[in-house]
Design a protein around this motif. Structure first.
Motif, mmCIF file in Angstrom:
data_model
loop_
_atom_site.group_PDB
_atom_site.id
_atom_site.type_symbol
_atom_site.label_atom_id
_atom_site.label_comp_id
_atom_site.label_asym_id
_atom_site.label_seq_id
_atom_site.Cartn_x
_atom_site.Cartn_y
_atom_site.Cartn_z
ATOM 1 N N ALA A 33 -12.130 49.510 65.084
ATOM 2 C CA ALA A 33 -11.671 48.130 65.234
ATOM 3 C C ALA A 33 -12.192 47.264 64.105
ATOM 4 O O ALA A 33 -12.366 46.068 64.284
ATOM 5 N N TYR A 34 -12.464 47.843 62.928
ATOM 6 C CA TYR A 34 -13.093 47.087 61.870
ATOM 7 C C TYR A 34 -12.459 47.406 60.521
ATOM 8 O O TYR A 34 -13.100 48.004 59.653
ATOM 9 N N ASN A 38 -12.854 50.996 59.344
ATOM 10 C CA ASN A 38 -12.232 51.944 60.256
ATOM 11 C C ASN A 38 -11.318 51.175 61.190
ATOM 12 O O ASN A 38 -11.644 50.071 61.606
ATOM 13 N N PHE A 39 -10.157 51.712 61.449
ATOM 14 C CA PHE A 39 -9.228 51.085 62.389
ATOM 15 C C PHE A 39 -8.249 52.131 62.884
ATOM 16 O O PHE A 39 -8.231 53.255 62.399
ATOM 17 N N PRO A 154 -14.931 42.405 66.726
ATOM 18 C CA PRO A 154 -14.737 41.533 65.559
ATOM 19 C C PRO A 154 -13.556 40.582 65.763
ATOM 20 O O PRO A 154 -13.603 39.426 65.358
ATOM 21 N N GLU A 155 -12.487 41.092 66.383
ATOM 22 C CA GLU A 155 -11.287 40.289 66.629
ATOM 23 C C GLU A 155 -11.628 38.980 67.356
ATOM 24 O O GLU A 155 -11.156 37.911 67.006
ATOM 25 N N GLU A 156 -12.495 39.081 68.360
ATOM 26 C CA GLU A 156 -12.824 37.897 69.152
ATOM 27 C C GLU A 156 -13.623 36.872 68.350
ATOM 28 O O GLU A 156 -13.522 35.674 68.611
ATOM 29 N N THR A 157 -14.423 37.344 67.375
ATOM 30 C CA THR A 157 -15.198 36.384 66.595
ATOM 31 C C THR A 157 -14.264 35.492 65.784
ATOM 32 O O THR A 157 -14.492 34.287 65.670
ATOM 33 N N VAL A 158 -13.201 36.087 65.230
ATOM 34 C CA VAL A 158 -12.245 35.306 64.452
ATOM 35 C C VAL A 158 -11.459 34.376 65.379
ATOM 36 O O VAL A 158 -11.223 33.211 65.063
ATOM 37 N N ALA A 174 -15.475 42.245 53.319
ATOM 38 C CA ALA A 174 -14.313 43.122 53.231
ATOM 39 C C ALA A 174 -13.441 43.014 54.480
ATOM 40 O O ALA A 174 -12.226 43.205 54.419
ATOM 41 N N TYR A 175 -14.058 42.705 55.607
ATOM 42 C CA TYR A 175 -13.284 42.547 56.838
ATOM 43 C C TYR A 175 -12.575 41.201 56.866
ATOM 44 O O TYR A 175 -11.430 41.100 57.315
ATOM 45 N N LEU A 176 -13.261 40.155 56.378
ATOM 46 C CA LEU A 176 -12.722 38.802 56.490
ATOM 47 C C LEU A 176 -11.665 38.495 55.428
ATOM 48 O O LEU A 176 -10.757 37.709 55.675
#
Lengths: 240, 294
Positions: A33-34, A38-39, A154-158, A174-176
């Protein structure tokens, strides 16, 4: 260069014989989920930087590997109780984690983490900052004096930033970055911060042979430049 | 899935949706509905039998057996589900591996506990490290069924224990007067009559069990809530052919409809069962039915 690859291959081979049987299949635990680390791709398979990296490492160490996904919060307990053999999930090497598990050598530089916010003048020092729980970013915020709100994914933080619950989110740059590119409301603000000792694979402390095999494979990828190529391809950050 | 799905960017909405909803990832989502339904279908009877055993033990005249039954009910009912699922599952898994280890590898000299690590010989691993992924998933599923059954069995045991005591004493005394022994009284008089008292409580448990399935992801099983969260999350075009915004609301709306429909069907089935069970019983419900028929 060639010698180095040969010697690591030989090392991997002898290590493999010493351990023959006990690790015929290495189970690689990840979160899935990142992105880009990795996703889960459209076909439902694990994909991303660490998928490609892990497959290459397994090929170099002559191991058969299998991918499993696990919730981030229980990823370390499930490793130490033996449900899978490695954690390869964008996990930064920290002293706190080192008390519980071992790490290979790092395969990324200490990651630049960045703040993502709706407005450029978000209060990063004293405001409300979102981060994923049990991450280096969360402990960084907790020590910085800003108010930390933690989320499991991570999805919920955004999402917390988008609905105004938090002023900004701190996560791996890299994620953001892809999120900031695709969403007109969100932008990277402020300076990047360097935290942690880079990302490495996590292994059980008792599994020293497997750890050494992966470290050797990572070193060989660092030496022949393939690791840098992968880092650039996926936009992970600084190369070695 | 479809031939025209090779370049999703060029498709109009309807075809895009058709392609989007048939990706391999969505297939995983649809399969997880089956996983949840199978889990419920297997867990309910197993939990009920655990509950029946627990209730029988709790009302036993043999003191240790009664302590065991009452202890089981009290302890499991008192521990929060989520703590139970995090701790018990790992403990159960380690117990199985430890037992196998003792039998299969008696010559092993290294300690099993090494710091935080739990290390058994590779032949004692459950399932074996070499086993394909589906065996690992089946094993996880079996562990989930056992855990759910133990938790819900404790609640069911409490319900059944109460229901057994709710059967009028006069019924049991009459059975004794007819010369039935304890065993016959239990199976022929008590058990057939207690279900009507137990059903409201068991029905509640079933409803709670339906909604407890998201705990599955704690056990590494990808259930419908996990997939809804994963599929609904924002997708940027770099990582998928089907980029979209935060669609979690729509996925959770679909789950809402699923859960509501499922609980409604369950309610109707339970009502029907209740009517059947009250028939001919010496309760207000049974009396009402008798009057309608008379």
């Amino acid at each position: 260069m060639k010698n180095l690859i040969l010697s690591t291959a030989a090392l991997a081979l002898t290590a493999g014989m010493a351990l023959a049987g006990s690790h015929s299949v290495v189970r690689m635990g990840t979160e899935g989920a990142y992105p880009p680390y990795n996703f889960i791709d459209d076909n439902g398979e694990v994909a991303g930087f660490e998928r490609e990296l892990g497959d290459e490492l397994c090929a170099r160490a002559e191991l058969t590997c299998e991918w499993v996904t696990n919730d981030w919060d229980s990823i370390i307990p499930n490793l130490v109780s033996g449900n899978y053999d490695t954690i390869i999930a964008g996990m930064s090497i920290t002293d706190e984690r080192k008390e519980k598990i071992d790490f290979t050598t790092n395969y990324t530089q200490p990651d630049p983490s960045a703040f993502l916010a709706m407005s450029a003048d978000a209060d990063l020092k004293g405001g409300v900052i979102a981060a994923q729980s049990n991450t280096i970013q969360a402990s960084y915020i907790a020590e910085s004096g800003a108010t930390l709100v933690e989320f499991a994914t991570p999805e919920e933080t955004v999402a917390a930033v988008k609905n105004g619950e938090a002023d900004a989110v701190l996560a791996d740059k890299a994620y953001l970055e892809p999120i900031a590119d695709s969403d007109a409301d969100l932008a990277i603000v402020g300076e990047s911060v360097l935290i942690g000792g880079g990302v490495g694979m996590g292994l059980r402390k008792s599994d020293t042979e497997l750890r050494d095999k992966f470290t050797a494979a990572i070193d060989s990828m660092k030496a022949d430049g393939t690791l840098n190529a992968l880092i650039e391809k996926h936009g992970i950050g600084e190369t070695f | 899935m479809f031939d025209f799905c090779t370049d999703p960017d060029s498709l109009e909405t309807f075809r895009w949706m058709a392609c989007y909803l048939t990706t391999g990832k969505h297939m995983g989502f649809y399969q997880s509905f089956a996983t949840v339904l199978i889990l419920l279908a297997v867990t309910a009877p197993v939990a009920l039998s655990f509950g029946f055993g627990g209730a029988m033990a709790a009302r036993s005249r043999i003191a240790p057996l009664s302590w065991f039954g009452k202890g089981y009910i009290a302890i499991v009912r008192g521990v929060p589900d989520i703590a139970f699922f995090l701790f018990f599952v790992i403990a159960l898994d380690q117990l199985i591996e430890w037992a196998r280890h003792k039998v299969i590898c008696p010559d092993w000299t290294d300690p099993i506990r090494q710091g935080n690590d739990f290390v058994v010989c590779s032949a004692a691993k459950m399932p074996l490290g070499t086993a394909p992924q589906w065996i690992h998933e089946m094993y996880g599923f079996a562990i989930a069924v056992i855990t759910f059954s133990i938790v819900f069995g404790a609640f069911a045991a409490n319900v059944l224990f109460g229901a057994m005591r709710a059967v009028p004493k006069a019924q049991l005394e009459t059975a004794a007067a007819y010369g039935m022994n304890d065993r016959q009284t239990f199976w022929r008089i008590l058990v057939p009559q207690m279900w009507v008292y137990a059903l409201p409580g068991l029905g509640n448990l079933w409803m709670v069990l339906i909604k407890a399935t998201p705990l599955l992801f704690l056990l590494g099983i990808e259930d419908i809530v996990y997939w809804a969260r994963e599929l609904g999350g924002t997708k940027t075009e770099r990582f998928t052919d089907y980029p979209h915004g935060d669609w979690r609301m729509w996925y959770f709306l679909a789950l809402l409809v699923f859960y509501l429909a499922f609980t409604r069907v369950s309610e109707m089935a339970l009502d029907k069962l209740m009517r059947k069970l009250t028939h001919g019983q010496a309760t207000t419900g049974g009396e009402a039915q008798r009057r309608v028929e008379a």
